[in-house]
Design an enzyme around this catalytic site. Sequence first.
Site, short mmCIF file in Angstrom:
data_model
loop_
_atom_site.label_atom_id
_atom_site.label_comp_id
_atom_site.label_asym_id
_atom_site.label_seq_id
_atom_site.Cartn_x
_atom_site.Cartn_y
_atom_site.Cartn_z
CG HIS A 1 -3.41 -1.05 3.67
ND1 HIS A 1 -3.39 -1.27 5.03
CD2 HIS A 1 -3.14 -2.25 3.09
CE1 HIS A 1 -3.11 -2.56 5.26
NE2 HIS A 1 -2.96 -3.17 4.10
CG ASP B 1 8.13 -9.75 7.15
OD1 ASP B 1 7.67 -8.66 7.53
OD2 ASP B 1 8.67 -9.92 6.05
CD GLU C 1 -2.11 -5.71 6.33
OE1 GLU C 1 -3.09 -5.87 5.59
OE2 GLU C 1 -1.08 -5.09 6.00
CG HIS D 1 -5.96 -5.61 1.21
ND1 HIS D 1 -6.46 -6.25 2.33
CD2 HIS D 1 -4.68 -5.29 1.51
CE1 HIS D 1 -5.51 -6.30 3.26
NE2 HIS D 1 -4.42 -5.73 2.78
CD GLU D 2 -2.29 -3.96 -0.92
OE1 GLU D 2 -1.92 -3.22 0.01
OE2 GLU D 2 -2.27 -5.21 -0.83
CE1 TYR E 1 -1.87 -10.03 6.67
CE2 TYR E 1 -3.22 -8.89 5.05
CZ TYR E 1 -1.98 -9.18 5.59
OH TYR E 1 -0.86 -8.60 5.06
CD GLU F 1 0.13 -1.35 3.18
OE1 GLU F 1 0.33 -2.30 2.40
OE2 GLU F 1 0.22 -1.44 4.42
N1 BES Z 1 0.86 -4.45 3.76
C1 BES Z 1 0.62 -5.73 3.22
C2 BES Z 1 1.86 -6.43 2.75
C3 BES Z 1 2.90 -6.65 3.83
C4 BES Z 1 2.55 -7.02 5.11
C5 BES Z 1 4.24 -6.49 3.54
C6 BES Z 1 3.54 -7.21 6.09
C7 BES Z 1 5.20 -6.69 4.50
C8 BES Z 1 4.85 -7.04 5.79
C9 BES Z 1 -0.39 -5.67 2.06
O1 BES Z 1 -1.39 -4.72 2.24
C10 BES Z 1 -1.10 -6.99 2.02
O2 BES Z 1 -1.76 -7.30 2.96
N2 BES Z 1 -0.95 -7.72 0.92
C11 BES Z 1 -1.59 -9.00 0.73
C12 BES Z 1 -2.79 -8.88 -0.15
C13 BES Z 1 -4.09 -8.76 0.51
C14 BES Z 1 -5.23 -8.83 -0.50
C15 BES Z 1 -4.37 -9.67 1.66
C16 BES Z 1 -0.62 -9.91 0.02
O3 BES Z 1 0.42 -9.43 -0.43
O4 BES Z 1 -0.89 -11.09 -0.11
ZN ZN Z 2 -2.73 -5.25 3.76
#
Ligand code: BES
Ligand code: ZN
Length: 624
Positions: free
Chosen positions: A324, A398, A343, A320-321, A406, A296
Amino acid sequence: MKFLTKSFLLICLIVLSACSSKATQQDVSETMSSIDSTIIDMHTLSNYKSVSSSHIHLDIEVDFTKKIVSGSVTHEILNPNNENHFILDSKNLFIEYIEYDNGETASFAYGKVDELLGTPLIIDIDSDVKSVTIHYNTTDKTEALDWLMPEQTDGKVSPFMYTQGQSIFTRSWIPIQDTPGLRITYSANVKVPEGMLAVMSASNPVERNESNSYNFNMPQPIPCYLIALAVGDLVFAPIDERTGVYAEKTMLEDCAYELEDMGQMVTAAEELYGDYQWDRYDVIVLPPSFPFGGMENPRLTFATPTIIAGDKSLTALIAHELAHSWSGNLVTNATWDDFWLNEGFTVYFERRIMESLYGKDYVEMLALLGYQDLQGSIIALKPDLQLLKLKLNGLHPDEGMSDIAYEKGYFFLRLIEETVGRDKFDVFLKDYFNNHKFQTIVTEYFVQYLNDNLLVPNDIVLNVEQWVYEPGLPNNCPSIVCERFNDVDKGLVSFHKSSDVNLIHASNWSTHEWLHFIRKLNPETTSEQMKLIDDKFKLTQSGNSEILAAWFEQSIRFNYRGIDAALEKFLTRIGRRKFLEPLYTALAATPEGKERAISIYEKARGNYHYVSFNTIDKVLGLNI
Ligand code: BES
Ligand code: ZN
């Protein structure tokens, strides 16, 4: 020490709850600032609480030959208590020299190296120092950057580079106070090789210029994990007046078609929770090594090309993005332990946007698939990682990126919505975003705010503490009724009884029905049955990455080898961790599969971003 901090926080909350009813702006900022002094972000080695950057300026050059970013970063400093040191996070950077604003050379030292968090960079300052400029370059150990050769792009002509900051990777390409608890504005001048375009999470150019040098400005304060840069053979196509898409020329038309509804998504989001605060909303579709589905980065979401399915069926990721832009970018988790505030809220908001555009029955498919993911995660994760309020001390943030933040977050918010009623919940959420915009939030504060402003005034008693601070899924979790999966379930039952593929009536199925079908295949399914399904529905040839990944995973489990060539192609081309991790894990479950996995990985690893290969190294037990 830890106990003292916790007790202090508790006392603050008790005192505050005694004297609060519905929040005014003043209450909100008083409550926030008392809690603020008790927050500790375990994932920064900086002293951002006493001396902090307020603005950074980057003056950098992107060198594809050496695969480094080099130049300088200037930090404007706030030092209200006249401290003697300004401490930044850094990881695997080469620091050349540092200057004060008066041009004199600054003295600095490195603190103790931490394997996970990097090396604190300690710069001597006094009260006269208003800014420092650090001259540095990145190294081949820099975790944030992905350098792609032309063959790894769609056009196969130019190289490509992009950054990934979240969670604690920004410190590996910029020396910075790397905590979500601090907001800064930024500006940048970025030099790139002839003929390439640079874009950032900031005001962006829409075409190349002669000088090969681009200026950027992000005037709204953001946490530094949202600073982002991509450089490549990029072109832009507008979608409407305030949305558009960047991609390589070879993909632009497909991307613009797939993302056609983006403008409507922004409008739907604003109708729900208030004005969009970031001016433009654009998306860049990156090469397939991008380790996430989406990121995002403000004004410019970074997205995987695996959402370009040709039928707009995977665009919930864009919702989703975009969501954010409120939950996460406007109101930000203060530490990575509070990640669900980013999230969980975003999944809830994403599904509300999708409901506005495509209706309730569409969203119930997403919610049910999410519920299945959540159940899987609860079985797989240790109790400590099943909490909404995480305890990530000593772990990489992470590790907290699981379906708990989520989907458990989503179901908790959905429970509140169903209990108080949607109208009241929407007013509450809109106020929440408005009252806390450009601020950071901890879970304890949110729980207090929720009680004071929604639950107590409406005489509602809910097991909030259990949802937030205990593992597992409370038994008042909302249950999802998904009519559109009834047909799928019938098809599954008949097929398993008879092995007759003609009893699977899939002509009207969308991606989500297929995902449900594939996931729910009976655990006793044979490889012969998998072949029957494949012969009829050609799933191994699907152009839809979600369907492919789910199908490959089950095929590995049921030892159906008709996928082998396609699986190898998928794993060497695509670097999205969400797909790679389950596939390598499934392969590694048998000795023969593990051998195959390692031989594919030898060819594929070079195509993955650090985020992905670091995870897969662990899955395969490799010490590289
Ligand atoms: N912000 C996240 C990606 C992220 C989270 C990067 C933690 C590094 C550390 C992004 O918004 C996200 O949640 N992406 C998901 C997609 C979403 C539709 C659930 C993904 O990349 O799978
Ligand atoms: Zn996200």
